[in-house]
Design a protein around this motif. Structure first.
Motif, short mmCIF file in Angstrom:
data_model
loop_
_atom_site.label_atom_id
_atom_site.label_comp_id
_atom_site.label_asym_id
_atom_site.label_seq_id
_atom_site.Cartn_x
_atom_site.Cartn_y
_atom_site.Cartn_z
N TYR A 1 70.50 1.18 6.24
CA TYR A 1 70.68 1.21 4.78
C TYR A 1 69.38 1.62 4.10
O TYR A 1 69.36 2.49 3.23
CB TYR A 1 71.14 -0.17 4.29
N ARG A 2 68.26 1.02 4.51
CA ARG A 2 66.97 1.34 3.90
C ARG A 2 66.50 2.74 4.28
O ARG A 2 65.97 3.47 3.44
CB ARG A 2 65.92 0.31 4.31
N ARG A 3 66.70 3.15 5.53
CA ARG A 3 66.27 4.48 5.95
C ARG A 3 67.05 5.57 5.21
O ARG A 3 66.50 6.58 4.81
CB ARG A 3 66.43 4.64 7.46
N THR A 4 68.35 5.35 4.98
CA THR A 4 69.15 6.31 4.23
C THR A 4 68.62 6.44 2.81
O THR A 4 68.46 7.56 2.30
CB THR A 4 70.62 5.87 4.21
N ASN A 5 68.33 5.32 2.17
CA ASN A 5 67.79 5.39 0.81
C ASN A 5 66.42 6.06 0.79
O ASN A 5 66.11 6.80 -0.15
CB ASN A 5 67.72 3.99 0.20
N GLN A 6 65.60 5.81 1.79
CA GLN A 6 64.30 6.48 1.86
C GLN A 6 64.46 7.99 1.96
O GLN A 6 63.78 8.75 1.26
CB GLN A 6 63.52 6.01 3.09
N VAL B 1 67.03 10.01 1.19
CA VAL B 1 67.62 10.71 0.05
C VAL B 1 66.78 10.57 -1.21
O VAL B 1 66.87 11.42 -2.10
CB VAL B 1 69.08 10.27 -0.20
N ASN B 2 65.96 9.54 -1.33
CA ASN B 2 65.10 9.40 -2.50
C ASN B 2 63.77 10.13 -2.35
O ASN B 2 63.30 10.76 -3.29
CB ASN B 2 64.84 7.92 -2.82
N ASN B 3 63.16 10.07 -1.17
CA ASN B 3 61.87 10.72 -0.96
C ASN B 3 62.01 12.22 -0.72
O ASN B 3 61.09 12.98 -1.04
CB ASN B 3 61.13 10.09 0.21
N TYR B 4 63.09 12.62 -0.13
CA TYR B 4 63.33 14.04 0.16
C TYR B 4 64.62 14.50 -0.50
O TYR B 4 65.50 15.05 0.15
CB TYR B 4 63.38 14.26 1.67
N LYS C 1 73.11 11.83 0.30
CA LYS C 1 73.73 10.67 0.94
C LYS C 1 75.20 10.96 1.21
O LYS C 1 75.91 11.46 0.34
CB LYS C 1 73.59 9.46 0.01
N THR C 2 75.65 10.64 2.42
CA THR C 2 77.06 10.79 2.76
C THR C 2 77.76 9.44 2.80
O THR C 2 78.96 9.37 2.61
CB THR C 2 77.25 11.50 4.11
N TRP D 1 72.99 10.35 5.95
CA TRP D 1 72.68 11.43 5.03
C TRP D 1 72.91 12.75 5.75
O TRP D 1 73.08 12.80 6.96
CB TRP D 1 71.24 11.32 4.54
N LYS D 2 72.93 13.81 4.97
CA LYS D 2 73.10 15.14 5.57
C LYS D 2 72.21 16.13 4.83
O LYS D 2 71.73 15.86 3.72
CB LYS D 2 74.56 15.59 5.53
N ASP D 3 72.01 17.30 5.44
CA ASP D 3 71.22 18.37 4.83
C ASP D 3 71.95 18.93 3.63
O ASP D 3 73.18 19.09 3.66
CB ASP D 3 70.96 19.48 5.83
N LYS D 4 71.20 19.28 2.60
CA LYS D 4 71.77 20.02 1.48
C LYS D 4 71.77 21.50 1.88
O LYS D 4 70.83 21.99 2.48
CB LYS D 4 70.94 19.85 0.22
N HIS D 5 72.82 22.18 1.51
CA HIS D 5 72.88 23.61 1.85
C HIS D 5 72.79 24.43 0.62
O HIS D 5 73.19 24.30 -0.39
CB HIS D 5 74.16 23.95 2.61
#
Length: 117
Positions: free
Chosen positions: A91-96, A98-101, A107-108, A113-117
């Motif tokens: 949960y924390r790694r996902t938020n990191q 999508v918020n930092n990068y 967020k999926t 999470w997934k790459d933005k295209h």
């Protein structure tokens, strides 16, 4: 107070047992979250959970006269705590991510999470 922990299960004893379990689950969640906040890898979460499961075994032994060296109960404690620590970590790694990068990832779900295209 003298016979509180070593008499048959009473309401107070069951409440204390429940609190110990909840504190263990909360601590596992926080351990997973702390590993993610320090950008540690997942094996660090497993090590933290391994140690926390040993502490929980000791608390069950000291407070409720449970077995101290039982591999069966240790594995049960470890697996349950590992679930909570893994959830906290993901949960924390996902938020990191999508918020930092935010320009790279979206967020999926609460845990991926997934790459933005």
């Amino acid at each position: 107070m003298q016979g509180l922990f070593f008499e048959p299960d009473t309401g107070v004893r069951m409440v204390i047992r429940g609190l110990v379990v909840l504190i263990g689950f909360w601590t596992a969640w926080r351990a997973g979250k702390a590993a993610a906040e320090n950008w540690s890898n997942y094996p660090q979460v497993v090590v933290y959970t391994f140690l926390l499961a040993w502490v929980m075994q000791f608390l069950h032994h000291a407070l409720f006269n449970g077995p101290m060296l039982s591999a069966f109960f240790y594995v049960i404690d470890f697996v349950l705590l590992l679930v909570f620590s893994t959830v906290g970590f993901r949960y924390r790694r996902t938020n990191q991510m999508v918020n930092n990068y935010y320009w790279l990832y979206e967020k999926t779900s609460a845990f991926s999470w997934k790459d933005k295209h």
